[in-house]
Design an enzyme around this catalytic site. Structure first.
Site, PDB file in Angstrom:
ATOM      1  N   LYS A  54      48.148 -28.089   9.830  1.00 31.21           N
ATOM      2  CA  LYS A  54      49.396 -27.472   9.341  1.00 31.21           C
ATOM      3  C   LYS A  54      49.997 -28.316   8.223  1.00 31.21           C
ATOM      4  CE  LYS A  54      50.162 -25.124  13.713  1.00 31.21           C
ATOM      5  NZ  LYS A  54      50.853 -25.021  15.003  1.00 31.21           N
ATOM      6  N   GLN A  98      55.206 -28.356  18.184  1.00 30.36           N
ATOM      7  CA  GLN A  98      53.848 -28.038  18.654  1.00 30.36           C
ATOM      8  C   GLN A  98      53.814 -27.981  20.181  1.00 30.36           C
ATOM      9  OE1 GLN A  98      51.417 -27.139  16.614  1.00 30.36           O
ATOM     10  NE2 GLN A  98      49.889 -26.897  18.207  1.00 30.36           N
ATOM     11  N   ASP A 121      58.025 -20.271  14.054  1.00 30.54           N
ATOM     12  CA  ASP A 121      57.037 -19.940  15.080  1.00 30.54           C
ATOM     13  C   ASP A 121      57.443 -18.677  15.837  1.00 30.54           C
ATOM     14  OD1 ASP A 121      54.645 -21.192  15.592  1.00 30.54           O
ATOM     15  OD2 ASP A 121      55.555 -22.921  16.583  1.00 30.54           O
TER      16      ASP A 121
HETATM   17  N1  GUN Z   1      50.100 -24.422  20.297  1.00 29.36           N
HETATM   18  C1  GUN Z   1      49.086 -23.547  20.181  1.00 29.36           C
HETATM   19  N2  GUN Z   1      49.379 -22.602  19.268  1.00 29.36           N
HETATM   20  C2  GUN Z   1      50.608 -22.875  18.807  1.00 29.36           C
HETATM   21  C3  GUN Z   1      51.447 -22.260  17.834  1.00 29.36           C
HETATM   22  O1  GUN Z   1      51.125 -21.239  17.220  1.00 29.36           O
HETATM   23  N3  GUN Z   1      52.645 -22.867  17.634  1.00 29.36           N
HETATM   24  C4  GUN Z   1      53.033 -23.969  18.335  1.00 29.36           C
HETATM   25  N4  GUN Z   1      54.239 -24.470  18.072  1.00 29.36           N
HETATM   26  N5  GUN Z   1      52.276 -24.553  19.231  1.00 29.36           N
HETATM   27  C5  GUN Z   1      51.074 -24.016  19.457  1.00 29.36           C
END
Ligand code: GUN
Length: 281
Positions: A54, A98, A121
């Site tokens: 990311k 995350q 998100d």
């Molecule tokens: N963990 C696995 N997929 C995601 C996601 O799309 N966003 C976040 N914040 N954590 C994750």
């Protein structure tokens, strides 16, 4: 075989190039650099790797990127204070924590603390409520990416039997909701579903998001089905999906590979949501 592949990697690349150009335009026109803050707590290997991807995607797209890497034993109060700071930081337009978080942290309380206008998100209950009601708001990145990929390939959703396996708040539930909004007839299956294959075999569109390698086998899929594999697991050091790709490829019409399918779309949608956060500000 190649004509059966839903190429998320290729589509994500195109989307990211367009976003990069828009980021550049915003810099010139408004003097704003779209900024994303990512919070990572602990050292879960998959999370560490996703966060690095990311961060790299942000930098490549011309975004401002901040990654807050916190110790495993960081308290919930400290995380909430950091979120408060980021909520009030004008350089930051999007905030992402995350998941999963360590067991002593309540993910729901953390997601509730993120300012809904920065919740790229889409996990804050305000945005999840908007998704449920089909009013504009941030849509979780993986589900949004799945629908974008289906639309890109002109796969019609209306009236289709769509079966989603996995009921997570991150993927399963929002994907089922989006498919419903596209007028599919949606079945959401999960670990307590009895006779799972009786449902999956009826799926025109099958989405699997459970994280179990090779769980979906040829006998569980309908001939001519569209398969979206949103599972990710490590087998040795190889990333694999939920679907026995080699086993089903002859039978299905289209399928997303792992890697190179849903994963890259998730990152592209995160950048898109962050850009959107600047535009709605
Ligand atoms: N963990 C696995 N997929 C995601 C996601 O799309 N966003 C976040 N914040 N954590 C994750």
């Amino acid at each position: 075989m190649r004509d059966k592949i839903l190429d998320g990697k290729g589509l994500a690349k195109d989307i990211r190039e367009k976003i990069k150009a828009e980021v550049n335009n915003i810099k010139i026109a408004k003097g704003i650099v779209p900024g994303l803050a990512v919070v990572l707590v602990g050292q879960d290997p998959a999370s560490v790797s996703y966060v690095s991807m990311k961060e790299r995607a942000c930098l490549e797209g011309g975004f401002y990127s901040e990654v807050h890497r916190l110790d495993e034993d960081t308290s919930q109060g400290e995380i909430l204070s950091l979120i408060d700071e980021l909520n009030n930081n004008d350089k930051i337009h999007g905030i992402l924590v995350q998941l999963p978080l360590p067991g002593n942290i309540d993910e729901k309380i953390v997601n509730e603390r993120i300012e809904p206008k920065k919740d790229v998100d889409g996990f804050n209950p305000i945005n999840l409520g908007k998704l449920f009601l089909k009013t504009p708001g941030f849509i979780p990145c993986t589900p949004k990416g799945i629908i974008r990929l289906l639309k890109h390939y002109d796969i019609s959703i209306e009236g289709k039997n769509a079966v989603v396996v996995g009921r997570s708040d991150i993927v399963g539930k929002p994907t089922a909701t989006l498919l419903l909004h596209e007028n599919a007839t949606v079945t959401l299956c999960h670990s307590r579903t009895k006779n799972l294959s009786s449902y999956t075999k009826e799926a025109d569109i099958l989405v699997s998001a459970i994280g179990k390698p090779n769980f979906i086998t040829s006998s569980m899929v309908k001939k001519g089905a569209i398969i979206i594999d949103a599972g990710t697991s490590k087998v040795g050091n190889k990333l694999v999906g939920d679907v026995d790709f080699q086993g089903v490829i002859e039978k299905v019409d289209k399928i997303t590979p792992v890697p190179g399918g849903v994963g890259p779309m998730t990152i592209a949608m995160l950048l898109e949501n962050t850009l959107e956060a600047v535009l709605i500000k």
